[in-house]
Motif scaffolding. Structure first.
Motif, short mmCIF file in Angstrom:
data_model
loop_
_atom_site.label_atom_id
_atom_site.label_comp_id
_atom_site.label_asym_id
_atom_site.label_seq_id
_atom_site.Cartn_x
_atom_site.Cartn_y
_atom_site.Cartn_z
N MET A 1 30.54 24.78 35.96
CA MET A 1 31.63 25.73 36.23
C MET A 1 31.22 26.75 37.30
O MET A 1 32.07 27.35 37.92
N ASN A 2 29.93 27.00 37.45
CA ASN A 2 29.42 27.93 38.47
C ASN A 2 30.11 29.29 38.39
O ASN A 2 30.71 29.78 39.36
N PRO A 3 30.06 29.96 37.24
CA PRO A 3 30.75 31.26 37.11
C PRO A 3 30.08 32.34 37.96
O PRO A 3 28.85 32.38 38.07
N HIS A 4 30.90 33.22 38.55
CA HIS A 4 30.36 34.35 39.31
C HIS A 4 31.34 35.51 39.26
O HIS A 4 32.54 35.34 38.99
N SER A 5 30.83 36.68 39.52
CA SER A 5 31.60 37.92 39.36
C SER A 5 32.35 38.27 40.65
O SER A 5 31.79 38.15 41.76
N VAL A 6 33.62 38.69 40.49
CA VAL A 6 34.43 39.16 41.61
C VAL A 6 35.24 40.36 41.11
O VAL A 6 35.28 40.65 39.90
N THR A 7 35.89 41.06 42.02
CA THR A 7 36.81 42.12 41.60
C THR A 7 38.17 41.54 41.30
O THR A 7 38.53 40.46 41.79
N ALA A 8 38.94 42.27 40.52
CA ALA A 8 40.29 41.81 40.18
C ALA A 8 41.15 41.65 41.42
O ALA A 8 42.05 40.80 41.46
N ALA A 9 40.87 42.45 42.45
CA ALA A 9 41.66 42.36 43.68
C ALA A 9 41.46 41.04 44.39
O ALA A 9 42.29 40.63 45.22
N ARG A 56 50.07 35.49 28.72
CA ARG A 56 49.77 36.87 28.36
C ARG A 56 49.60 37.66 29.64
O ARG A 56 49.20 37.08 30.67
N GLU A 57 49.90 38.92 29.61
CA GLU A 57 49.77 39.75 30.81
C GLU A 57 48.71 40.82 30.59
O GLU A 57 48.59 41.38 29.49
N GLU A 58 47.93 41.05 31.64
CA GLU A 58 46.89 42.06 31.61
C GLU A 58 47.04 42.97 32.83
O GLU A 58 47.35 42.50 33.93
N LEU A 59 46.83 44.26 32.61
CA LEU A 59 46.79 45.22 33.71
C LEU A 59 45.33 45.48 34.05
O LEU A 59 44.54 45.94 33.20
N LEU A 60 44.94 45.12 35.27
CA LEU A 60 43.55 45.24 35.70
C LEU A 60 43.44 46.21 36.88
O LEU A 60 44.28 46.19 37.79
N ARG A 61 42.43 47.05 36.86
CA ARG A 61 42.15 47.89 38.03
C ARG A 61 41.62 47.01 39.15
O ARG A 61 40.89 46.04 38.90
N ARG A 62 41.95 47.32 40.36
CA ARG A 62 41.56 46.47 41.51
C ARG A 62 40.05 46.29 41.57
O ARG A 62 39.56 45.21 41.91
#
Length: 584
Positions: A1-9, A56-62
């Motif tokens: 899957m090669n997971p990695h971190s990004v911003t919500a933006a 489902r809906e989520e509110l994420l900070r950029r």
């Protein structure tokens, strides 16, 4: 899957995302279906489980960090589904419920089948999945459905079909007659009473030919079978064949047929068969012929030596005695012979080759050479029979088996044939299973894997589920390794359900090729009378054997199932299991 971190933006529709580190660890992922700016620093993200489900809906900070899986998903291919409530559904046995953990891209759908008021995990639709066998209740299933959308699961209910299609041409097979010659006496009534009373039929063998043997106890039939047959008939049969004919006559009469055989009963002899198991049959004939040859020369050897030596003599003599011409087969697969012979007869009736079959096993190998061979293997138990059975299945102090002799036969019949003539039905011969250990010439595979395979195959062949099993008639010869391997297999297959187990070799000794036949007779009587005989000789259960062994006194057969299994396992890794079902 090669997971990695990004911003919500940075996320876009089609991304596979986990919102927190614990979600990654728990394989809890969602597909981003679309994004929408909610405020200058906030994004509204619509998420759906990758294997389908509700949004489902989520509110994420950029600037909020999320984990993406390194690959995108076609959002059009992710179904929107909702799990229906099951609060008002009336469940029935045979219903199925499937549960899919849709938030895990690698998840497999799990099926549960309702049997006897509880739901059991069912790996392939026959109750032999990887669950622990304990089952869950209706309330648990309703709760799964109610919480499914919130938890990212998809739950579906499949009602039991109105009628289940049977294999083309397959007929149901029932047991209508029983016969036995055992160390507890002549006839099934002597066998059954002895089992319920906890008596054993093991005694010291007599005769100068046994002098000097290190072990001289055996499970011998207490009556001379030759005295129960006309002299001219008996002298042409070996001892095993005499046992078989006497047991066959009893089973034939017990099934309601006329004395004499097929012609007197108005049956077509070509539609009746015989299927018997034997390892050697009667070894004494060959030994006696060899002794005469050496002592008195070739003219002293009887011309009947060869036809009375072959293991198939028992089947042929039953065929002759009752004028059965459909077939007379002999199965030789060590100590599994009798059970396999019954299984083969079940199939012959199922698929229309015959309508009726006498099936079981017969053996007479309590001879000096056989006893000496077993003693040299250090496989035989020692002890004074007057102080209790030397054969102690599953016991902490067990030390080997006791050699034995006898015969056990069942009359098997297609159900429609039996009902058409108004026959009494003891039970259904519902299925059977075989396997091979491929492990050692004599020792059992300690893993029990081969035994487990035969157990599962028998239940599957019976069209049943492991939850249907309410009793096991164990092979349990009272050898250290053999009992452990069987116990391990039963624990692995039946899980934590504590199915009651009985072992009869404390009563009888090990009847070799006849064991499966006699123990199938006992299993049929267990179903018919609703009583499980106690296990003789097991005063203290081995700590390593985590089974519910019926001891001390008979116990009522549980009603929350309808299958009884009868096990037989032989030298060389032959495994056979018979599944009998309570008569409806």
């Amino acid at each position: 899957m090669n997971p990695h971190s990004v911003t919500a933006a940075e996320v876009v529709p089609g991304d596979l995302v986990a919102l927190a580190g614990e979600d990654v660890a728990a394989d809890r992922w969602y597909v981003v279906m679309h994004t929408l700016p909610e405020a200058p620093e906030v994004i509204r993200v619509t998420l759906r489980p990758p294997l389908g489900g509700t949004d489902r809906e989520e509110l994420l900070r950029r600037e909020q960090r999320v984990t993406v899986a390194g690959r995108r998903v076609d959002v059009a291919a992710v179904p929107e589904v909702s799990s229906p409530t099951l609060d008002d559904v009336e469940f029935r046995d045979g219903d199925k419920v499937t549960s899919l953990r849709a938030v895990d891209p690698g998840a497999d759908e799990v099926t549960y089948v309702r049997r006897w008021g509880a739901w059991y995990r069912d790996g392939d639709g026959h109750g032999d999945g990887d669950g622990d066998g304990t089952g869950v209740g209706d309330a648990d299933v309703r709760r799964w459905a109610a919480e499914a959308d919130r938890e990212g699961h998809v739950v579906r209910h499949e009602p039991r079909p109105v009628s289940e299609a049977r294999a083309a041409g397959a007929r149901r097979v029932v047991v209508t007659g029983l016969g036995a010659m055992t160390p507890l006496g002549a006839g099934t009534s002597e066998l059954w009473q002895g089992l319920l009373e906890g008596r054993h039929g093991i005694r010291e063998v007599e005769g100068e030919e046994f002098d000097g043997l290190p072990v001289r106890v055996a499970g011998t039939v207490p009556v001379d079978p030759a005295r129960l047959l006309p002299r001219q008939v008996a002298r042409r049969m070996n001892r095993a064949a005499q046992f078989a004919v006497l047991a066959a006559r009893e089973a034939w009469a017990d099934a309601g047929f006329a004395e004499g055989g097929t012609r007197e009963s108005g049956l077509d002899p070509e539609r009746v068969g015989v299927s018997l198991g034997a390892i050697l049959g009667d070894a004494s004939v060959l030994v006696g012929g060899d002794r005469k040859l050496r002592d008195k020369g070739p003219r002293s050897v009887s011309p009947l030596t060869t036809p009375m030596t072959v293991p198939s003599q028992a089947a042929s003599q039953v065929s002759l005695d009752l004028h059965i011409t459909g077939e007379a087969r002999t199965v030789t697969s060590a100590c599994a012979s009798g059970t396999e012979a019954i299984g083969q007869a079940v199939d012959r009736i199922r698929y229309g080759r015959v309508d009726i079959a006498l099936a079981g096993g017969a053996e007479a190998v309590v001879t000096p050479a056989i006893m000496a061979s077993f003693a040299a293997m250090r496989a035989l138990a020692e002890g004074d029979p007057s102080e209790g059975s030397p054969s102690r299945p599953f016991a902490k102090d067990r030390g080997g088996f006791v050699n034995g002799e006898g015969a056990g036969l069942l009359v098997l019949e297609s159900e429609e044939h039996a009902r058409a003539r108004g026959a009494r039905i003891y039970c259904e011969a519902a299925g059977w299973g075989l396997s091979a250990d491929a492990h050692h010439v004599a020792a059992p595979d300690p893993s029990g894997d081969g035994i487990a395979l035969a157990l599962r195959r028998a239940v599957r062949d019976a069209g049943g589920h492991l939850a249907d099993v309410v009793h096991v008639n164990a092979h349990a010869t009272a050898t250290v390794d053999g009992d452990l391997a069987e116990a391990r297999a039963l624990q692995g297959v039946l899980g934590a359900r504590n199915v009651p187990v009985t072992a009869l070799k404390g009563h009888l000794g090990h009847l070799q090729g006849a064991a499966g036949g006699v123990e199938a007779v006992a299993a049929a009587l267990t179903l018919h009378h609703g009583l499980m005989p106690p296990t003789v000789g097991c005063a203290e259960l081995d700590d390593a054997i985590d089974l519910d062994v019926v001891r001390d006194a008979p116990r009522a057969l549980p009603l929350d199932g309808d299958l009884v299994l009868s096990n037989s396992f032989g030298f060389g890794g032959h495994n056979a299991v018979l599944a009998l079902r309570r008569a409806s």
